[in-house]
Write a protein that holds these residues in place. Structure first.
Motif, PDB file in Angstrom:
ATOM      1  N   TRP A 151       3.386   5.866  -2.829  1.00 55.93           N
ATOM      2  CA  TRP A 151       4.644   6.415  -3.342  1.00 55.93           C
ATOM      3  C   TRP A 151       4.575   6.624  -4.855  1.00 55.93           C
ATOM      4  O   TRP A 151       4.987   7.673  -5.372  1.00 55.93           O
ATOM      5  CB  TRP A 151       5.770   5.461  -2.979  1.00 55.93           C
ATOM      6  N   ALA A 152       4.060   5.638  -5.578  1.00 54.08           N
ATOM      7  CA  ALA A 152       3.951   5.758  -7.033  1.00 54.08           C
ATOM      8  C   ALA A 152       2.977   6.868  -7.427  1.00 54.08           C
ATOM      9  O   ALA A 152       3.217   7.616  -8.395  1.00 54.08           O
ATOM     10  CB  ALA A 152       3.513   4.425  -7.635  1.00 54.08           C
ATOM     11  N   LEU A 153       1.878   7.003  -6.694  1.00 53.50           N
ATOM     12  CA  LEU A 153       0.927   8.065  -6.977  1.00 53.50           C
ATOM     13  C   LEU A 153       1.550   9.439  -6.770  1.00 53.50           C
ATOM     14  O   LEU A 153       1.368  10.348  -7.586  1.00 53.50           O
ATOM     15  CB  LEU A 153      -0.308   7.902  -6.074  1.00 53.50           C
ATOM     16  N   TRP A 211       0.828  -1.197   0.000  1.00 57.23           N
ATOM     17  CA  TRP A 211       0.000   0.000   0.000  1.00 57.23           C
ATOM     18  C   TRP A 211       0.869   1.257   0.000  1.00 57.23           C
ATOM     19  O   TRP A 211       0.506   2.259  -0.618  1.00 57.23           O
ATOM     20  CB  TRP A 211      -0.945  -0.001   1.194  1.00 57.23           C
ATOM     21  N   TYR A 212       2.025   1.196   0.693  1.00 63.56           N
ATOM     22  CA  TYR A 212       2.903   2.367   0.703  1.00 63.56           C
ATOM     23  C   TYR A 212       3.553   2.570  -0.666  1.00 63.56           C
ATOM     24  O   TYR A 212       3.719   3.709  -1.119  1.00 63.56           O
ATOM     25  CB  TYR A 212       3.977   2.220   1.771  1.00 63.56           C
ATOM     26  N   PRO A 255      -0.917   4.489   9.927  1.00 64.00           N
ATOM     27  CA  PRO A 255      -0.666   5.338   8.755  1.00 64.00           C
ATOM     28  C   PRO A 255      -1.864   6.167   8.309  1.00 64.00           C
ATOM     29  O   PRO A 255      -1.689   7.130   7.567  1.00 64.00           O
ATOM     30  CB  PRO A 255      -0.292   4.321   7.676  1.00 64.00           C
ATOM     31  N   LEU A 256      -3.084   5.809   8.760  1.00 69.70           N
ATOM     32  CA  LEU A 256      -4.278   6.468   8.225  1.00 69.70           C
ATOM     33  C   LEU A 256      -4.277   7.979   8.443  1.00 69.70           C
ATOM     34  O   LEU A 256      -4.584   8.728   7.498  1.00 69.70           O
ATOM     35  CB  LEU A 256      -5.534   5.828   8.831  1.00 69.70           C
ATOM     36  N   PRO A 308      11.555   5.143   1.525  1.00 66.37           N
ATOM     37  CA  PRO A 308      11.590   3.688   1.277  1.00 66.37           C
ATOM     38  C   PRO A 308      12.903   3.048   1.712  1.00 66.37           C
ATOM     39  O   PRO A 308      12.907   1.907   2.191  1.00 66.37           O
ATOM     40  CB  PRO A 308      11.397   3.581  -0.247  1.00 66.37           C
ATOM     41  N   LEU A 309      14.006   3.795   1.569  1.00 65.33           N
ATOM     42  CA  LEU A 309      15.291   3.245   1.998  1.00 65.33           C
ATOM     43  C   LEU A 309      15.331   3.049   3.509  1.00 65.33           C
ATOM     44  O   LEU A 309      15.783   2.004   3.999  1.00 65.33           O
ATOM     45  CB  LEU A 309      16.422   4.176   1.552  1.00 65.33           C
TER      46      LEU A 309
END
Length: 285
Positions: free
Chosen positions: A112-114, A107-108, A171-172, A158-159
């Motif tokens: 991230w891609a969005l 989901w992250y 996270p919400l 991400p790293l």
């Protein structure tokens, strides 16, 4: 891994194979004399290193002199530093975090891609609008630092999540804040129309924009960027990345806002329209 394996053997942990194929590790030492089950100081990292070490994937660890299940000794040994055998075999610590893999959750990666796709779209929009603008740029010396900060926004979280092997438990709220920042940013871009660009080029002749979020504050676009630098790392539990990137973004905006307001103040209409408006929070700051 050899260090942790030797430490485990010295403390009386028994190492055995969990599969029919022969284990590459030598046979375990005999169990120590009977006695009370100690609180082993062997760390979770050491146990997980044993399980993830090359050539020891099939090992199971048995604590020294385990008391009968359900006894008072068994209940008393589950202290703060203890690692249950089942959790050790699965690579999960008592907090519920999966340390067996170092990749961020799916989901992250989708969020991230969005976010990355939105940045690419913004660059395409800015390139078209900059072609027809003639004016001065605000803080041109800070533009390389701004590029580095935005690249870090998509590389460092991400790293950090991969290296630390953990993600945010809640996270919400951060995802909601990130969605609000997206909406605020695009409303500011839509309100500025042909004047918006990533290099902060200020036309010499322009009409002040007072619609959309600019009715309330001077810099809604920069407010949205600041929220993104905070929410995107914290949504994945990358606390150190959030702190570092937010400080870096603050340095960029300090120079950029100062020069941009100096250029905009050349217009008497801008001074009249925005002299009583706050920069980021209406009526506060």
């Amino acid at each position: 891994a050899k260090f942790h394996r030797g430490r485990a053997r010295r403390q009386g942990w028994q190492l055995r194979s969990s599969s029919p194929r022969p284990a590459s590790a030598p046979a375990g030492v005999p169990a120590p004399p009977p006695g009370p089950h100690p609180q082993s100081p062997l760390t979770r990292r050491g146990l997980l290193a044993l399980h993830s070490a090359r050539g020891y994937h099939g090992l199971l660890l048995t604590p020294p002199n385990p008391p009968p299940s359900g006894s008072a000794g068994a209940r008393g040994t589950q202290g703060k530093g203890a690692l249950p055998p089942a959790a050790a075999r699965m690579g999960v610590d008592p907090g519920g975090r999966d340390r067996s893999r170092g990749t961020p959750p799916k989901w992250y990666l989708a969020v991230w891609a969005l976010s990355a796709g939105q940045r690419v779209r913004e660059l395409a929009v800015s390139r078209k609008r900059e072609a027809g603008l003639v004016g001065d740029r605000a803080c041109p010396r800070g533009y390389p630092l701004m590029v580095a900060a935005h690249l870090g926004l998509f590389l460092l979280p991400p790293l950090e999540m991969s290296l630390r092997g953990r993600s945010s438990r809640r996270p919400l709220p951060w995802l909601i804040l990130l969605g609000g920042a997206f909406g605020l940013r695009w409303s500011a871009i839509r309100a500025l129309g042909p004047y918006w660009n990533v290099r902060a080029t200020v036309p010499k002749e322009m009409t002040p924009v007072t619609r959309g979020p600019y009715r309330l504050i001077r810099h809604p676009n920069y407010l949205a960027v600041s929220l993104e630098f905070l929410a995107l790392p914290l949504a994945g539990g990358a606390n150190f990345s959030a702190a570092f990137l937010s400080c870096l973004n603050a340095l960029v905006l300090a120079c950029r806002i100062r020069d941009e307001e100096r250029l905009l103040s050349r217009s008497p209409a801008y001074r009249r329209a925005f002299e009583d408006r706050a920069r980021f929070i209406p009526g506060v700051f």
